[in-house]
Design a protein around this motif. Structure first.
Motif, PDB file in Angstrom:
ATOM      1  N   GLN A  27       0.825  -1.209   0.000  1.00 33.22           N
ATOM      2  CA  GLN A  27       0.000   0.000   0.000  1.00 33.22           C
ATOM      3  C   GLN A  27       0.861   1.262   0.000  1.00 33.22           C
ATOM      4  OE1 GLN A  27      -2.662  -0.365   3.371  1.00 33.22           O
ATOM      5  NE2 GLN A  27      -3.322  -2.397   2.694  1.00 33.22           N
ATOM      6  N   ALA A  28       1.951   1.234   0.763  1.00 35.78           N
ATOM      7  CA  ALA A  28       2.859   2.387   0.819  1.00 35.78           C
ATOM      8  C   ALA A  28       3.475   2.660  -0.549  1.00 35.78           C
ATOM      9  CB  ALA A  28       3.946   2.149   1.859  1.00 35.78           C
ATOM     10  N   ILE A  29       3.887   1.593  -1.226  1.00 28.47           N
ATOM     11  CA  ILE A  29       4.469   1.752  -2.564  1.00 28.47           C
ATOM     12  C   ILE A  29       3.423   2.254  -3.548  1.00 28.47           C
ATOM     13  CG2 ILE A  29       5.483   0.503  -4.505  1.00 28.47           C
ATOM     14  CD1 ILE A  29       6.880  -1.312  -2.446  1.00 28.47           C
ATOM     15  N   GLU A  30       2.226   1.718  -3.465  1.00 27.78           N
ATOM     16  CA  GLU A  30       1.150   2.172  -4.359  1.00 27.78           C
ATOM     17  C   GLU A  30       0.840   3.655  -4.146  1.00 27.78           C
ATOM     18  OE1 GLU A  30      -1.990  -0.535  -3.419  1.00 27.78           O
ATOM     19  OE2 GLU A  30      -1.376  -2.003  -4.931  1.00 27.78           O
ATOM     20  N   GLY A  31       1.084   4.142  -2.941  1.00 23.99           N
ATOM     21  CA  GLY A  31       0.850   5.548  -2.642  1.00 23.99           C
ATOM     22  C   GLY A  31       1.981   6.468  -3.040  1.00 23.99           C
ATOM     23  N   GLY A  32       3.123   5.891  -3.429  1.00 19.35           N
ATOM     24  CA  GLY A  32       4.214   6.737  -3.924  1.00 19.35           C
ATOM     25  C   GLY A  32       5.571   6.549  -3.274  1.00 19.35           C
ATOM     26  N   VAL A  33       5.713   5.605  -2.335  1.00 19.60           N
ATOM     27  CA  VAL A  33       7.033   5.345  -1.747  1.00 19.60           C
ATOM     28  C   VAL A  33       7.991   4.883  -2.841  1.00 19.60           C
ATOM     29  CG1 VAL A  33       8.286   3.678  -0.307  1.00 19.60           C
ATOM     30  CG2 VAL A  33       6.348   4.917   0.632  1.00 19.60           C
ATOM     31  N   ILE A 188       3.870   7.106   7.768  1.00 21.19           N
ATOM     32  CA  ILE A 188       3.163   6.227   6.830  1.00 21.19           C
ATOM     33  C   ILE A 188       2.611   5.004   7.549  1.00 21.19           C
ATOM     34  CG2 ILE A 188       3.436   4.669   4.861  1.00 21.19           C
ATOM     35  CD1 ILE A 188       5.275   6.722   3.589  1.00 21.19           C
ATOM     36  N   LEU A 189       3.485   4.238   8.195  1.00 21.30           N
ATOM     37  CA  LEU A 189       3.056   2.973   8.805  1.00 21.30           C
ATOM     38  C   LEU A 189       2.206   3.172  10.056  1.00 21.30           C
ATOM     39  CD1 LEU A 189       6.252   0.769   8.397  1.00 21.30           C
ATOM     40  CD2 LEU A 189       4.256   0.933   6.896  1.00 21.30           C
ATOM     41  N   GLY A 190       2.310   4.344  10.669  1.00 19.59           N
ATOM     42  CA  GLY A 190       1.513   4.625  11.855  1.00 19.59           C
ATOM     43  C   GLY A 190       0.148   5.189  11.546  1.00 19.59           C
ATOM     44  N   GLU A 191      -0.123   5.408  10.266  1.00 16.05           N
ATOM     45  CA  GLU A 191      -1.407   5.975   9.857  1.00 16.05           C
ATOM     46  C   GLU A 191      -2.420   4.866   9.563  1.00 16.05           C
ATOM     47  OE1 GLU A 191      -2.226   9.294   9.688  1.00 16.05           O
ATOM     48  OE2 GLU A 191      -0.279   9.609  10.657  1.00 16.05           O
ATOM     49  N   GLU A 192      -3.686   5.187   9.758  1.00 15.04           N
ATOM     50  CA  GLU A 192      -4.730   4.193   9.507  1.00 15.04           C
ATOM     51  C   GLU A 192      -4.816   3.830   8.033  1.00 15.04           C
ATOM     52  OE1 GLU A 192      -9.525   3.477  10.318  1.00 15.04           O
ATOM     53  OE2 GLU A 192      -8.589   5.380  10.896  1.00 15.04           O
ATOM     54  N   TYR A 193      -4.708   4.830   7.183  1.00 14.52           N
ATOM     55  CA  TYR A 193      -4.801   4.614   5.743  1.00 14.52           C
ATOM     56  C   TYR A 193      -3.424   4.847   5.125  1.00 14.52           C
ATOM     57  CZ  TYR A 193      -9.746   4.869   6.831  1.00 14.52           C
ATOM     58  OH  TYR A 193     -10.982   4.641   7.377  1.00 14.52           O
ATOM     59  N   ILE A 194      -2.702   3.774   4.922  1.00 13.46           N
ATOM     60  CA  ILE A 194      -1.296   3.844   4.542  1.00 13.46           C
ATOM     61  C   ILE A 194      -1.102   4.408   3.138  1.00 13.46           C
ATOM     62  CG2 ILE A 194       0.684   2.378   3.952  1.00 13.46           C
ATOM     63  CD1 ILE A 194       0.047   0.769   6.481  1.00 13.46           C
ATOM     64  N   LYS A 195      -1.857   3.920   2.186  1.00 12.38           N
ATOM     65  CA  LYS A 195      -1.711   4.412   0.817  1.00 12.38           C
ATOM     66  C   LYS A 195      -1.980   5.912   0.750  1.00 12.38           C
ATOM     67  CE  LYS A 195      -3.363   3.815  -3.921  1.00 12.38           C
ATOM     68  NZ  LYS A 195      -4.296   3.085  -4.821  1.00 12.38           N
ATOM     69  N   GLN A 196      -3.016   6.367   1.430  1.00 13.07           N
ATOM     70  CA  GLN A 196      -3.356   7.790   1.421  1.00 13.07           C
ATOM     71  C   GLN A 196      -2.283   8.632   2.107  1.00 13.07           C
ATOM     72  OE1 GLN A 196      -5.373   5.268   1.883  1.00 13.07           O
ATOM     73  NE2 GLN A 196      -7.495   5.700   1.324  1.00 13.07           N
ATOM     74  N   ALA A 197      -1.691   8.091   3.167  1.00 14.66           N
ATOM     75  CA  ALA A 197      -0.610   8.807   3.858  1.00 14.66           C
ATOM     76  C   ALA A 197       0.593   8.978   2.938  1.00 14.66           C
ATOM     77  CB  ALA A 197      -0.203   8.058   5.123  1.00 14.66           C
ATOM     78  N   GLU A 199       0.461   8.975  -0.376  1.00 11.46           N
ATOM     79  CA  GLU A 199       0.052   9.902  -1.440  1.00 11.46           C
ATOM     80  C   GLU A 199       0.162  11.348  -0.986  1.00 11.46           C
ATOM     81  OE1 GLU A 199      -3.227   7.135  -3.840  1.00 11.46           O
ATOM     82  OE2 GLU A 199      -3.880   8.437  -2.199  1.00 11.46           O
ATOM     83  N   LYS A 200      -0.214  11.601   0.268  1.00  8.64           N
ATOM     84  CA  LYS A 200      -0.164  12.967   0.794  1.00  8.64           C
ATOM     85  C   LYS A 200       1.271  13.489   0.837  1.00  8.64           C
ATOM     86  CE  LYS A 200      -1.778  15.769   4.702  1.00  8.64           C
ATOM     87  NZ  LYS A 200      -2.516  15.746   6.003  1.00  8.64           N
ATOM     88  N   LEU A 201       2.181  12.659   1.349  1.00  9.37           N
ATOM     89  CA  LEU A 201       3.585  13.056   1.411  1.00  9.37           C
ATOM     90  C   LEU A 201       4.158  13.234   0.004  1.00  9.37           C
ATOM     91  CD1 LEU A 201       4.797  10.683   4.273  1.00  9.37           C
ATOM     92  CD2 LEU A 201       4.594  13.174   4.423  1.00  9.37           C
ATOM     93  N   ASN A 202       3.804  12.314  -0.865  1.00  4.28           N
ATOM     94  CA  ASN A 202       4.312  12.365  -2.249  1.00  4.28           C
ATOM     95  C   ASN A 202       3.851  13.630  -2.955  1.00  4.28           C
ATOM     96  OD1 ASN A 202       5.775  11.156  -4.370  1.00  4.28           O
ATOM     97  ND2 ASN A 202       3.901  10.369  -5.274  1.00  4.28           N
ATOM     98  N   THR A 203       2.624  14.040  -2.700  1.00  8.10           N
ATOM     99  CA  THR A 203       2.096  15.261  -3.314  1.00  8.10           C
ATOM    100  C   THR A 203       2.865  16.483  -2.842  1.00  8.10           C
ATOM    101  OG1 THR A 203      -0.140  14.318  -3.505  1.00  8.10           O
ATOM    102  CG2 THR A 203       0.043  16.715  -3.544  1.00  8.10           C
ATOM    103  N   ILE A 204       3.165  16.537  -1.547  1.00  5.07           N
ATOM    104  CA  ILE A 204       3.941  17.662  -0.995  1.00  5.07           C
ATOM    105  C   ILE A 204       5.333  17.701  -1.627  1.00  5.07           C
ATOM    106  CG2 ILE A 204       4.966  18.654   1.079  1.00  5.07           C
ATOM    107  CD1 ILE A 204       2.641  17.266   2.645  1.00  5.07           C
ATOM    108  N   ILE A 205       5.979  16.531  -1.691  1.00  6.38           N
ATOM    109  CA  ILE A 205       7.333  16.454  -2.252  1.00  6.38           C
ATOM    110  C   ILE A 205       7.351  16.945  -3.702  1.00  6.38           C
ATOM    111  CG2 ILE A 205       9.121  14.823  -3.001  1.00  6.38           C
ATOM    112  CD1 ILE A 205       8.314  13.140  -0.465  1.00  6.38           C
ATOM    113  N   LYS A 206       6.399  16.506  -4.470  1.00  5.12           N
ATOM    114  CA  LYS A 206       6.370  16.862  -5.892  1.00  5.12           C
ATOM    115  C   LYS A 206       6.000  18.328  -6.130  1.00  5.12           C
ATOM    116  CE  LYS A 206       5.567  12.288  -7.836  1.00  5.12           C
ATOM    117  NZ  LYS A 206       4.641  11.381  -8.556  1.00  5.12           N
TER     118      LYS A 206
END
Length: 208
Positions: A27-33, A188-197, A199-206
């Motif tokens: 899920q983390a990778i799918e979100g942008g890790v 990421i791993l401490g969040e309830e919704y891992i993929k969304q967490a 994605e949020k970080l990835n959006t900020i980075i980009k």
């Protein structure tokens, strides 16, 4: 190999609250890790190896590099892309002889001198921190803060990844300090919704 260090996940199963490890990593990778470091403490070599093979399946599926924390033997056994070493682990020169020229070797650095030494010894990248206080590590060094981070990144030519107390509220200012990416665990791993967490970080980075 061209490595994208922008969103670097260090694993820690203690944050998963019983959720499946492989599924959470996927899920983390799918979100942008963009990079995974498998970090396991206080387990047997056999258990670490079994987990490493499982995570390697996921990282290979998505063509995301896998690094192993500390354990060069595990990295070799699963043909990981490299290792991440601390200041008290095997010296870079010795690790390079074992791993060869094509593997990634990252080094943790808390000071400019540590960073410069690691760079001169042939590290591929640096993990700089902790930037802020964090609950993820008990043996924590004094945080270097944003000013310390900027000082180091100005003088280092290899990629730098910031780690320690990083979350969505401070990612923007950290990325603006000159680093190539952020390294996170609980954000990421401490969040309830891992993929969304992710994605949020990835959006900020980009957005930087």
């Amino acid at each position: 190999m061209l490595i994208d260090y922008s969103l670097y996940l260090v694993t820690d199963r203690s944050f998963l609250n019983g959720r499946g490890f492989k599924e959470c990593v996927e899920q983390a990778i799918e979100g942008g890790v963009t990079l995974i470091q498998l970090r396991e403490k206080n387990i047997s070599t056999r258990e670490f190896l079994a987990i490493a093979f499982q995570i390697k399946e996921i990282t290979s599926k998505y063509n995301v590099p896998l690094l192993i924390n500390d354990r060069i033997d595990i990295a070799l056994a699963v043909d990981a892309d490299g290792v991440h070493l601390g200041q008290s682990d095997m010296p870079i020169n010795s690790a390079r002889k074992i791993l060869g020229e094509n593997k990634i070797i990252g080094i943790s650095a808390n000071t400019l001198n540590e960073a410069l030494e690691a760079e001169s010894c042939g590290a591929n990248y640096l993990g700089l921190g902790p930037i802020f206080y964090t609950t993820s590590k008990k043996d924590i060094n004094t945080p270097i803060g944003l000013d310390g981070l900027k000082e180091i990144t100005k003088k280092i030519k290899i990629p730098c990844v910031a780690i320690g107390g990083i979350n969505s509220s401070n990612t923007k200012e950290i990325m603006e300090s000159g680093v190539n990416g952020i390294s996170v665990i609980s954000a990421i791993l401490g969040e309830e919704y891992i993929k969304q967490a992710s994605e949020k970080l990835n959006t900020i980075i980009k957005s930087i």
